[in-house]
Write an enzyme that holds these catalytic residues in place. Structure first.
Site, PDB file in Angstrom:
ATOM      1  N   GLU A  93      63.301  47.877  33.544  1.00 38.46           N
ATOM      2  CA  GLU A  93      63.150  49.110  32.955  1.00 38.46           C
ATOM      3  C   GLU A  93      61.386  49.390  33.198  1.00 38.46           C
ATOM      4  OE1 GLU A  93      63.243  48.782  28.699  1.00 38.46           O
ATOM      5  OE2 GLU A  93      65.191  47.637  28.898  1.00 38.46           O
TER       6      GLU A  93
ATOM      7  N   LYS B 106      57.564  49.702  32.437  1.00 37.61           N
ATOM      8  CA  LYS B 106      56.796  49.670  31.316  1.00 37.61           C
ATOM      9  C   LYS B 106      55.908  50.590  30.814  1.00 37.61           C
ATOM     10  CE  LYS B 106      53.732  45.752  29.622  1.00 37.61           C
ATOM     11  NZ  LYS B 106      53.027  46.691  28.800  1.00 37.61           N
TER      12      LYS B 106
ATOM     13  N   ASP C 173      53.263  53.192  29.398  1.00 35.51           N
ATOM     14  CA  ASP C 173      51.859  53.149  29.078  1.00 35.51           C
ATOM     15  C   ASP C 173      51.727  53.704  27.660  1.00 35.51           C
ATOM     16  OD1 ASP C 173      49.511  51.659  28.831  1.00 35.51           O
ATOM     17  OD2 ASP C 173      48.578  52.950  30.463  1.00 35.51           O
TER      18      ASP C 173
ATOM     19  N   TYR D 131      64.026  51.371  23.351  1.00 30.26           N
ATOM     20  CA  TYR D 131      64.679  50.204  24.266  1.00 30.26           C
ATOM     21  C   TYR D 131      65.300  49.167  23.563  1.00 30.26           C
ATOM     22  CZ  TYR D 131      59.709  49.094  23.825  1.00 30.26           C
ATOM     23  OH  TYR D 131      58.366  48.596  23.304  1.00 30.26           O
TER      24      TYR D 131
ATOM     25  N   LYS E  85      53.312  43.312  35.836  1.00 29.42           N
ATOM     26  CA  LYS E  85      52.187  44.415  35.840  1.00 29.42           C
ATOM     27  C   LYS E  85      51.919  44.691  37.271  1.00 29.42           C
ATOM     28  CE  LYS E  85      49.538  44.401  32.524  1.00 29.42           C
ATOM     29  NZ  LYS E  85      49.430  45.374  31.446  1.00 29.42           N
TER      30      LYS E  85
ATOM     31  N   CYS F 297      17.359  70.772  47.096  1.00 32.73           N
ATOM     32  CA  CYS F 297      18.349  69.972  47.839  1.00 32.73           C
ATOM     33  C   CYS F 297      17.760  68.634  47.949  1.00 32.73           C
ATOM     34  CB  CYS F 297      18.340  70.762  49.285  1.00 32.73           C
ATOM     35  SG  CYS F 297      19.443  69.682  50.379  1.00 32.73           S
TER      36      CYS F 297
ATOM     37  N   CYS G 115      16.565  68.402  52.178  1.00 35.79           N
ATOM     38  CA  CYS G 115      15.647  69.513  52.607  1.00 35.79           C
ATOM     39  C   CYS G 115      14.441  70.093  51.544  1.00 35.79           C
ATOM     40  CB  CYS G 115      15.936  70.518  53.511  1.00 35.79           C
ATOM     41  SG  CYS G 115      17.266  71.905  52.428  1.00 35.79           S
TER      42      CYS G 115
ATOM     43  N   CYS H 254      22.803  74.635  49.086  1.00 37.15           N
ATOM     44  CA  CYS H 254      21.553  74.437  49.618  1.00 37.15           C
ATOM     45  C   CYS H 254      21.785  75.581  50.682  1.00 37.15           C
ATOM     46  CB  CYS H 254      21.302  73.451  50.330  1.00 37.15           C
ATOM     47  SG  CYS H 254      20.311  73.141  51.518  1.00 37.15           S
TER      48      CYS H 254
ATOM     49  N   CYS I  60      18.713  72.657  57.251  1.00 33.85           N
ATOM     50  CA  CYS I  60      18.976  71.605  56.134  1.00 33.85           C
ATOM     51  C   CYS I  60      19.561  70.328  57.268  1.00 33.85           C
ATOM     52  CB  CYS I  60      19.792  71.738  54.936  1.00 33.85           C
ATOM     53  SG  CYS I  60      20.213  70.270  54.013  1.00 33.85           S
TER      54      CYS I  60
HETATM   55  S1  IVH Z   1      60.200  44.983  25.591  1.00 32.22           S
HETATM   56  C1  IVH Z   1      61.011  41.770  22.859  1.00 32.22           C
HETATM   57  N1  IVH Z   1      60.210  47.263  27.175  1.00 32.22           N
HETATM   58  O1  IVH Z   1      54.896  46.651  26.649  1.00 32.22           O
HETATM   59  C2  IVH Z   1      60.565  43.023  23.394  1.00 32.22           C
HETATM   60  N2  IVH Z   1      58.194  46.610  26.080  1.00 32.22           N
HETATM   61  O2  IVH Z   1      52.899  44.613  27.080  1.00 32.22           O
HETATM   62  C3  IVH Z   1      59.353  43.201  23.965  1.00 32.22           C
HETATM   63  N3  IVH Z   1      56.340  48.399  26.368  1.00 32.22           N
HETATM   64  O3  IVH Z   1      54.597  45.503  23.191  1.00 32.22           O
HETATM   65  C4  IVH Z   1      58.951  44.470  24.385  1.00 32.22           C
HETATM   66  N4  IVH Z   1      57.680  49.693  27.894  1.00 32.22           N
HETATM   67  O4  IVH Z   1      54.856  48.127  23.552  1.00 32.22           O
HETATM   68  C5  IVH Z   1      59.414  46.556  26.339  1.00 32.22           C
HETATM   69  N5  IVH Z   1      60.689  49.078  28.469  1.00 32.22           N
HETATM   70  C6  IVH Z   1      59.889  48.542  27.772  1.00 32.22           C
HETATM   71  C7  IVH Z   1      58.431  48.525  27.294  1.00 32.22           C
HETATM   72  C8  IVH Z   1      57.728  47.921  26.661  1.00 32.22           C
HETATM   73  C9  IVH Z   1      56.507  49.357  27.157  1.00 32.22           C
HETATM   74  C10 IVH Z   1      55.201  47.814  25.923  1.00 32.22           C
HETATM   75  C11 IVH Z   1      55.435  47.393  24.571  1.00 32.22           C
HETATM   76  C12 IVH Z   1      55.168  45.981  24.448  1.00 32.22           C
HETATM   77  C13 IVH Z   1      54.216  45.927  25.570  1.00 32.22           C
HETATM   78  C14 IVH Z   1      53.846  44.507  26.049  1.00 32.22           C
END
Ligand code: IVH
Length: 674
Positions: free
Chosen positions: A112, A114, A116, A231, A320, A414, A417, A432, A437
């Site tokens: 999935e 991650k 931000d 999720y 990451k 400038c 020059c 300029c 120049c």
């Molecule tokens: S699962 C046991 N799934 O990332 C479940 N986390 O660095 C643990 N996050 O604290 C989290 N997208 O805030 C999970 N698809 C995703 C996520 C996700 C973002 C965040 C979440 C977690 C942090 C960990």
């Protein structure tokens, strides 16, 4: 129907429209129609205040500001994730957990994005959204229910549709977890609006989302474009919930929650890693920012049995991606002088790694940007480097100021020059305007000799700077009268290097008229425009006598470009350049004219382009091919005449090879058209 039944029906319609808009992104009615229905509902509620329940669409906004947030004890720990930095780390994680449980060897994996954003925990009792909390320390969070209610994507009641096909009896108490965030496009719109209103803009979507959830006044939260994706099921009572992560995502979706649509399931970890790596290259295509991929064991019982290390479950890992935003010290602000005299500020930074590259310079866009953001020398600044774009400063971290920061003053002259800088009404840019120049000259020569222009090999920027600094080259035409002795007098030049450079300058003598014309750097005259001009004017002499009206007769030449051309030829310094070019024999004659072109040298031919081109943008190559009578099409077939090949070609190259379609590079295409 009783009035109460009408009310319930209207409420249910509003829930459904809200769901279509915020979750499915498939609205059936316009915003104003929605508002109309909502107002009808509010009118009914004004007469029957006892009907109003917490799941009424009228209850999203309008709650009173709080004094403080209450604490919420989470029903189960809200865990974090261990990080992996690349495939090796991820495989090491797999090896570790394989030793703990033999089921791991044959486990399936879910990937999935991650997101931000910020973790939130939503509580539903008997289908009603009753409480929402922030993560806090993982055990206890803050009660931000009133703020979360304002987020349209959060259903106030589930299931959102009357009969979800989950096949499971919905729990009477359900606690789920997701991530609140702001989509990149909404963030940009928000900042633009703030900028237009003269208000402070935000640094990035994540900080803005975090700040928005922390507001004690929910009307402020309501004004920010927050959304979320769910999720995880944290806790449930009195019902059934799925036993695999894949099914959890499907289940949450069926209840009416927004769920990612880019999750995938894999039978082996290796495939999950391969997918993750290809996802990384496409991360900019997502609507929101991601800092990685979460790889999760699909079997939730197995994942739970694997246990926890500290706050990290063993059953999942965050793969990451390199961070693209970092903070560093702004050591200085300096100025770049462009080819046209535009001066632009750039940041000199304390060197910092961003995504594996050391960054020491970043653009500051323009002087207005520095003033608007109140960027000061010695500030800690947030810098971003994403994809192919030049690193840029997002803004200062004002809370980190120590008092040593110095406000920036726009220089009056400038830096190259020392002539006064000028500003034209209605333009952001400063210029300029000194035609002599040296810095502008360096940029001009750099452009003149570049690959897309006169293509003088071996004349890099360092040599250009030397030639200008020594006064050997005072304009581009001086390149053609360079003497070997002059070159030998420069640092780093020996016989061979000087000979080689003179040979490549000699070769450039015979470049085509359209290359020479685009090399001169007239505003608006790039390669395609130069080519069109040369079809009507066979040499520079002819073009120099054209009037604004004459030029506008040519398709694609508007008044601005026509004026820029006429102005360029009228300037004495440029007349001098032309005279010098002519006497050096750099005086090409166009090989094709408008008459020859009435059919077009590419007429009857079809072209397909693949990969990244060096000289043309996609629009330019299309125009180029069409203006020469050819046709640009999307895919290779036996009938295709040529495939034009750029860098990193795609599968079209394989297809061309299979079908025997001839392959050309850009240069060869131009020769074919000439
Ligand atoms: S699962 C046991 N799934 O990332 C479940 N986390 O660095 C643990 N996050 O604290 C989290 N997208 O805030 C999970 N698809 C995703 C996520 C996700 C973002 C965040 C979440 C977690 C942090 C960990």
């Amino acid at each position: 129907m009783t009035e109460k039944a009408d009310y319930e029906e209207l409420k249910s319609q509003l829930h459904s429209h809200n769901y279509r808009y915020h979750v499915l992104d498939e609205p059936l009615i316009s915003d104003s129609e929605f508002d109309k229905l909502l107002n009808q509902l509010k009118t009914m509620e004004a007469e029957h205040s006892d009907w109003v329940s917490p799941d009424s669409p009228s209850q999203r906004a309008g709650a009173q500001p709080l004094d403080k947030f209450d604490k919420v004890q989470h029903p189960a720990p809200i865990l974090s994730l261990a990080n992996a930095f690349g495939a090796e780390d991820t495989l090491a994680w797999f090896e570790r957990i394989k030793k703990l449980d033999e089921r791991v060897a044959s486990a399936k994996f879910i990937v999935e994005p991650k997101i931000d954003g910020l973790s939130v925990i939503l509580h539903y009792r008997d289908g009603l959204f009753v409480k929402g909390a922030s993560r806090g320390n993982g055990e206890v969070g803050e009660d931000i229910t009133v703020n979360l209610r304002t987020i349209g994507a959060i259903p106030l009641r589930i299931p959102i549709q009357k009969s979800p096909s989950t096949g499971l009896r919905p729990p009477s108490y359900l606690v789920i977890r997701g991530e609140v965030f702001i989509e990149i496009k909404d963030f940009d719109i928000l900042n633009k609006k703030l900028e237009e209103a003269g208000a402070k803009t935000y640094l990035n979507p994540r900080n803005t989302a975090a700040g928005s959830l922390r507001q004690l006044d929910p009307s402020l939260t309501a004004s920010r474009p927050l959304t979320l994706l769910l999720y995880q099921i944290v806790h449930s009572e009195g019902g059934q919930v799925p036993s695999s992560q894949w099914e959890v995502l499907e289940y949450l979706k069926a209840l009416g929650f927004p769920v990612t649509d880019v999750a995938r399931r894999f039978d082996e970890l290796e495939s999950a890693i391969t997918y993750t790596q290809s996802f990384q290259t496409k991360r900019d295509e997502l609507a929101y920012e991601t800092d990685g991929i979460v790889i999760k064991i699909d079997d939730l019982e197995l994942a739970a049995d694997l246990g926890i290390v500290g706050k990290d479950p063993r059953g999942a890992i965050a793969y990451k991606f390199p961070s693209r935003e970092v903070t560093t010290k702004l050591e200085d602000i300096r100025i770049n002088v462009g080819r046209t005299g535009v001066v632009t500020p750039y940041a000199v930074l304390e060197p910092v790694q961003i995504g594996g590259v050391i960054v020491e310079r970043a653009t500051l866009h323009n002087f207005d940007f520095i003033a608007e953001k109140d960027i000061r020398i010695n500030d800690r600044v947030l810098v971003k480097r994403a994809g192919e774009v030049i690193p840029y400063v997002i803004g200062p971290l004002k809370d980190a100021r120590s008092g040593d920061e110095k406000p920036y003053q726009l220089p009056k002259t400038c830096p190259a020059c020392k002539q006064p800088l000028e500003h034209f009404d209605g333009e952001v840019a400063w210029y300029c305007v000194n035609a002599a120049c040296p810095e502008q000259l360096v940029r001009n020569v750099e452009h003149f000799v570049s690959r897309g222009a006169m293509d003088i090999v071996g004349l890099g920027i360092k040599i250009v700077e030397q030639l200008v600094a020594e006064g050997i080259v005072k304009d581009v035409a001086d390149l053609f009268t360079l003497k070997k002795e002059q070159l030998l007098g420069l640092e780093g030049f020996a016989e061979k290097k000087a000979d080689n450079l003179l040979v490549s300058i000699q070769q450039a003598n015979s470049q085509s008229l359209n290359r020479l014309l685009s090399a001169l750097g007239i505003r608006g005259v790039g390669q395609v425009m130069a080519f069109d001009l040369t079809r009507h004017y066979p040499n520079l002499q002819a073009l120099s006598t054209a009037t604004v009206e004459d030029l506008q007769e040519i398709e694609g030449v508007g008044p601005n470009i026509a004026e820029a051309i006429v102005e360029w030829f009228a300037r004495p310094a440029n007349k001098n350049i032309l005279a010098k070019l002519k006497s050096s024999g750099v005086w090409p004659i166009a090989t094709t004219t408008a008459e020859d072109q009435s059919v077009g040298s590419l007429s009857g031919l079809t072209f397909v382009v693949t990969g990244t081109l060096e000289y043309f943008s996609r629009d330019e190559i299309k125009e180029f091919i069409q203006s020469n009578g050819g046709k640009l099409i999307g895919s290779v077939s036996k009938k295709t005449s040529y495939l034009v090949l750029g860098k990193n070609p795609g599968s079209k190259l394989d297809k061309a090879r299979q079908t025997g379609v001839k392959v050309l590079n850009e240069e060869e295409l131009r020769n074919l058209a000439a």
